[in-house]
Each structure stands twice: as C-alpha cells, then as structure tokens.
Design a protein around this motif. Structure first.
Motif, mmCIF file in Angstrom:
data_model
loop_
_atom_site.group_PDB
_atom_site.id
_atom_site.type_symbol
_atom_site.label_atom_id
_atom_site.label_comp_id
_atom_site.label_asym_id
_atom_site.label_seq_id
_atom_site.Cartn_x
_atom_site.Cartn_y
_atom_site.Cartn_z
ATOM 1 N N ASN A 38 0.957 3.907 -3.214
ATOM 2 C CA ASN A 38 0.531 5.230 -3.110
ATOM 3 C C ASN A 38 1.775 6.018 -3.155
ATOM 4 O O ASN A 38 1.409 7.189 -3.995
ATOM 5 C CB ASN A 38 0.076 5.257 -1.586
ATOM 6 C CG ASN A 38 -0.726 6.659 -1.438
ATOM 7 O OD1 ASN A 38 -1.626 7.115 -1.878
ATOM 8 N ND2 ASN A 38 0.106 7.659 -0.285
ATOM 9 N N VAL B 266 -3.915 -1.031 -10.215
ATOM 10 C CA VAL B 266 -5.331 -1.696 -10.770
ATOM 11 C C VAL B 266 -6.327 -0.836 -10.158
ATOM 12 O O VAL B 266 -7.391 0.005 -10.789
ATOM 13 C CB VAL B 266 -5.503 -3.077 -10.932
ATOM 14 C CG1 VAL B 266 -6.716 -3.267 -11.479
ATOM 15 C CG2 VAL B 266 -4.377 -3.619 -11.808
ATOM 16 N N LYS B 267 -6.517 -0.754 -8.829
ATOM 17 C CA LYS B 267 -7.366 -0.217 -8.155
ATOM 18 C C LYS B 267 -7.390 1.344 -8.250
ATOM 19 O O LYS B 267 -8.780 2.027 -8.558
ATOM 20 C CB LYS B 267 -7.124 -0.465 -6.583
ATOM 21 C CG LYS B 267 -8.292 0.144 -5.766
ATOM 22 C CD LYS B 267 -8.191 -0.130 -4.198
ATOM 23 C CE LYS B 267 -6.757 0.393 -3.835
ATOM 24 N NZ LYS B 267 -6.705 0.348 -2.185
ATOM 25 N N TYR B 268 -6.329 1.973 -8.213
ATOM 26 C CA TYR B 268 -6.371 3.547 -8.513
ATOM 27 C C TYR B 268 -6.852 3.856 -9.937
ATOM 28 O O TYR B 268 -7.643 4.539 -10.107
ATOM 29 C CB TYR B 268 -4.675 3.776 -8.810
ATOM 30 C CG TYR B 268 -3.974 3.684 -7.296
ATOM 31 C CD1 TYR B 268 -4.843 3.693 -6.233
ATOM 32 C CD2 TYR B 268 -2.441 3.488 -7.303
ATOM 33 C CE1 TYR B 268 -3.961 3.647 -4.953
ATOM 34 C CE2 TYR B 268 -1.990 3.635 -5.955
ATOM 35 C CZ TYR B 268 -2.667 3.631 -4.740
ATOM 36 O OH TYR B 268 -2.215 3.265 -3.563
ATOM 37 N N TYR B 269 -6.520 2.829 -10.742
ATOM 38 C CA TYR B 269 -7.044 3.085 -12.262
ATOM 39 C C TYR B 269 -8.431 3.016 -12.533
ATOM 40 O O TYR B 269 -9.318 4.012 -12.923
ATOM 41 C CB TYR B 269 -6.271 2.145 -13.264
ATOM 42 C CG TYR B 269 -6.971 2.325 -14.563
ATOM 43 C CD1 TYR B 269 -7.250 3.408 -15.485
ATOM 44 C CD2 TYR B 269 -7.928 1.148 -15.035
ATOM 45 C CE1 TYR B 269 -7.865 3.391 -16.838
ATOM 46 C CE2 TYR B 269 -8.582 1.275 -16.131
ATOM 47 C CZ TYR B 269 -8.607 2.291 -17.045
ATOM 48 O OH TYR B 269 -9.360 2.183 -18.174
ATOM 49 N N GLN B 270 -8.846 1.951 -11.580
ATOM 50 C CA GLN B 270 -10.381 1.661 -11.827
ATOM 51 C C GLN B 270 -11.208 2.792 -10.897
ATOM 52 O O GLN B 270 -12.395 2.905 -11.341
ATOM 53 C CB GLN B 270 -10.822 0.318 -11.138
ATOM 54 C CG GLN B 270 -10.199 -0.806 -11.942
ATOM 55 C CD GLN B 270 -10.357 -2.230 -11.393
ATOM 56 O OE1 GLN B 270 -10.753 -2.269 -10.203
ATOM 57 N NE2 GLN B 270 -10.436 -3.179 -12.418
ATOM 58 N N ASN B 271 -10.651 3.306 -10.007
ATOM 59 C CA ASN B 271 -11.315 4.273 -9.064
ATOM 60 C C ASN B 271 -11.175 5.890 -9.846
ATOM 61 O O ASN B 271 -11.713 6.699 -9.218
ATOM 62 C CB ASN B 271 -10.739 4.382 -7.778
ATOM 63 C CG ASN B 271 -11.017 2.971 -7.028
ATOM 64 O OD1 ASN B 271 -11.906 2.516 -7.540
ATOM 65 N ND2 ASN B 271 -10.267 2.735 -5.834
ATOM 66 N N GLU C 281 -8.314 7.431 -10.106
ATOM 67 C CA GLU C 281 -7.397 8.039 -9.323
ATOM 68 C C GLU C 281 -5.957 8.186 -10.265
ATOM 69 O O GLU C 281 -5.208 9.187 -9.805
ATOM 70 C CB GLU C 281 -6.895 7.596 -7.999
ATOM 71 C CG GLU C 281 -8.036 7.376 -7.044
ATOM 72 C CD GLU C 281 -7.591 6.340 -5.715
ATOM 73 O OE1 GLU C 281 -6.721 6.875 -5.193
ATOM 74 O OE2 GLU C 281 -8.414 5.617 -5.545
ATOM 75 N N ASP D 211 0.734 -1.193 -0.078
ATOM 76 C CA ASP D 211 -0.026 0.176 0.057
ATOM 77 C C ASP D 211 0.888 1.240 0.115
ATOM 78 O O ASP D 211 0.589 2.192 -0.788
ATOM 79 C CB ASP D 211 -0.947 -0.165 1.187
ATOM 80 C CG ASP D 211 -1.905 -1.053 0.973
ATOM 81 O OD1 ASP D 211 -2.190 -1.661 0.207
ATOM 82 O OD2 ASP D 211 -2.628 -1.162 2.175
ATOM 83 N N LYS E 99 2.063 6.366 -7.093
ATOM 84 C CA LYS E 99 0.953 7.022 -7.524
ATOM 85 C C LYS E 99 1.194 8.641 -7.508
ATOM 86 O O LYS E 99 1.051 9.576 -8.463
ATOM 87 C CB LYS E 99 -0.330 6.768 -6.742
ATOM 88 C CG LYS E 99 -1.531 7.536 -7.277
ATOM 89 C CD LYS E 99 -2.830 7.287 -6.370
ATOM 90 C CE LYS E 99 -2.686 7.708 -5.128
ATOM 91 N NZ LYS E 99 -3.946 7.825 -4.492
ATOM 92 N N LYS F 51 -1.620 -4.712 -7.630
ATOM 93 C CA LYS F 51 -2.952 -4.682 -7.428
ATOM 94 C C LYS F 51 -3.551 -3.308 -7.067
ATOM 95 O O LYS F 51 -4.813 -2.897 -7.295
ATOM 96 C CB LYS F 51 -3.309 -5.663 -6.379
ATOM 97 C CG LYS F 51 -3.268 -7.141 -6.791
ATOM 98 C CD LYS F 51 -3.514 -8.029 -5.654
ATOM 99 C CE LYS F 51 -3.572 -9.608 -5.955
ATOM 100 N NZ LYS F 51 -3.522 -10.481 -4.988
ATOM 101 N N ASN F 52 -2.985 -2.675 -6.446
ATOM 102 C CA ASN F 52 -3.148 -1.184 -6.050
ATOM 103 C C ASN F 52 -3.027 -0.413 -7.180
ATOM 104 O O ASN F 52 -3.998 0.560 -7.272
ATOM 105 C CB ASN F 52 -2.151 -0.593 -5.029
ATOM 106 C CG ASN F 52 -2.386 -0.987 -3.500
ATOM 107 O OD1 ASN F 52 -3.485 -0.932 -3.202
ATOM 108 N ND2 ASN F 52 -1.716 -1.957 -3.018
#
Length: 299
Positions: A18, A53-58, A60, A14, A21, A50-51
């Motif tokens: 972050n 991917v989450k940032y892109y999907q959200n 961010e 994480d 990012k 995995k994070n």
C-alpha cells in the motif's frame, strides 16, 4: 530511519504494498517521467507482489509508466529455468500486470561479458535519472541482494561468488541437490541500492531477528550489509512482531510510539508519505504522559 512494526507477514506485505502504491500515485508517473522501482526476489516480496496484482486488477494502480530494475540473477542458469529470477518475476508479478516488457530490466546471467553486463546495468539506471525506490528483503545473516557478509558497502553491480551457506540454503529450490545450485550470481551492489532516493526493506520471521537488531541497534558493519541503510536519508523498514524478538523492549516501544504520535497527536493527514511533517497542528487538548502511554498500540 523509519521502522514500522506489524503483526505478521501478511500485515507487513499489505503495509509495504500500500505504501509503494501510494508513492507511485503521488509521483504521478508519465511516459517521459516514469517511476523507477527496484525489486527483489525470494520469499519476502511475494506478498507485496500479490497485492500489486490485486491493485492492478481492481483498477487502483497501473504499471504502464513504471520502470523496474531487479536486484540480481544467477550466472549460467537458463533464462527459462523455473528457478531463474527472470522466471520468478514473470510468474509472480509481471505477467499479471500491465507493465511494458521494455520497461523491465533484469541482469543477464548468461551474457558473454559479465563485467560489461553489470556496467551497462548501472548505466541504464542512470539513464532514467536513478531509482526512485528500491524495495529489498534480507537474509538471516543480514545480506541485501547477494551482498553477503564482508561485501563492500560501496560496491556496485558485479559478478559475485556465492558463499557455501548461501548455496546450501538455496539448494531447497533445486531438489535439495547442492550440485544443481549456481555458484555465482550477478547482483547490484550495496552502493547501488543506497543510490536510490528511497530504500524500503521487508524483514519478517524470528530467524531474521538478529539481523534486524544488528541493523537497528548497532553500527554500520559490512558483515551485516543491510546496516548500510542507517546512512540513507530516506530509509524504511517494515517488520513483523517475530522479527523484533532480539530488539530491546525500549527500542520497540520507541518506534511504536512514533506511530502513535503521528496518528493520534499530529494527525496522519499532516504528515507526508515519507514521514515529513507538512503542517503542525495545534491540538485543543494535549494528553498527559499517562494518557499518551495508555493509547493502544497498532496491531
């Protein structure tokens, strides 16, 4: 060198994700000025990916103006083989984000001329102005990419014969059959990684504690190739508590205290992402030494 200690693998992932990012967002990449990111494979970066991917999907983070260069690839393994690093990157990251395929660079282990392939890889990185940040993981013996113990700290991208221990360790990905494991790989060199403007390394698990101790508390040594980051002007290691088991207690306390000073005395808002102090505040009250060491450490 900055050392950030977090509780476990997930917390390390994480934090590193972050951080990268925010580095990309701060860089504000464009089509003409992309953010050039070096990437590893293996178990270490999976949580970071995995994070991402989450940032892109959200919504961010976008990767449209990010260019990537991977550290290594097996020689002779078909590109679509499930254990090739091409497959690893596409199935763990690239197919889930908006990165442009032309911006993805992975060494071709099936190239007709491997020496020329490595030379062209180095030239391609230079054509983008070099790598902004190289993310890496390490092996228990302290190797980064496939730069195993004994590799030159000035090495460049090249074909590398793998050590027997590496082949044996990687057999778990090939049905535990050592005969299926490639004997060679293409890899960026230690010097290639050190050319990046920033190097960020993930180190987790008790089995990598000796390597972290060698890297942090001992000198630069080609038998522990990750130790070369001691010479880098902008190096970051994020590790978990288990990886600190071989460090001296005073070493762990020192690096944790640096975070305390930034967060509780200087103020995180006054410090840049890479640890540079932008403005030094004048605190109204300076805590006593006793009060300072009673501040809670980050978990």
């Amino acid at each position: 060198m900055r050392l950030i200690i977090r509780k476990d693998y997930d917390a390390v992932s994480d934090h590193m994700a972050n951080y990268i990012k925010n580095r990309i967002l701060e860089f504000n990449p464009t089509l003409d000025k992309p953010f050039v990111l070096g990437l590893p494979t293996g178990s270490s970066p999976v949580g970071v990916y995995k994070n991402f991917v989450k940032y892109y999907q959200n919504g961010e983070l976008s990767f449209k103006n990010v260019v990537t260069f991977n550290m290594d690839e097996y020689v002779g393994l078909p590109r679509d083989h499930p254990e090739s690093y091409h497959s690893f990157m596409w199935h763990n990251l690239f197919k889930f984000i908006d990165i442009l395929p032309k911006n993805v660079h992975i060494l071709d282990g099936n190239a007709e001329n491997l020496e020329e392939e490595c030379k062209n890889f180095e030239e391609k990185m230079k054509s983008y102005g070099g790598v902004e940040l190289f993310l890496g993981g390490i092996g228990p013996d302290g190797h980064i990419a496939f730069n195993e113990p004994g590799s030159s700290l000035a090495s460049r991208t090249r074909a590398k014969t793998l050590a027997y221990d590496t082949i044996l360790a990687n057999s778990r990905f090939f049905d535990n059959n050592i005969n299926k494991v490639p004997r060679m790989a293409l890899t960026v060199g230690v010097g290639t990684v050190m050319d990046a403007r920033e190097v960020a390394v993930i180190i987790t698990g008790a089995h990598k504690a000796p390597a972290l101790a060698k890297c942090i508390e001992e000198g630069v040594n080609h038998m522990w190739t990750v130790s070369a980051i001691q010479l880098h002007p902008n190096a970051l290691i994020v590790c978990d508590e288990d990886a600190t088991l071989e460090l001296h207690v005073k070493t762990v306390k020192y690096f944790k205290s640096i975070e305390l000073v930034i967060d509780d005395l200087v103020g995180a808002e006054n410090v840049g992402l890479q640890g540079n102090v932008k403005r030094y505040p004048t605190p109204e009250v300076t805590p006593t030494r006793e009060a300072f060491y009673n501040l809670p450490f980050k978990k």
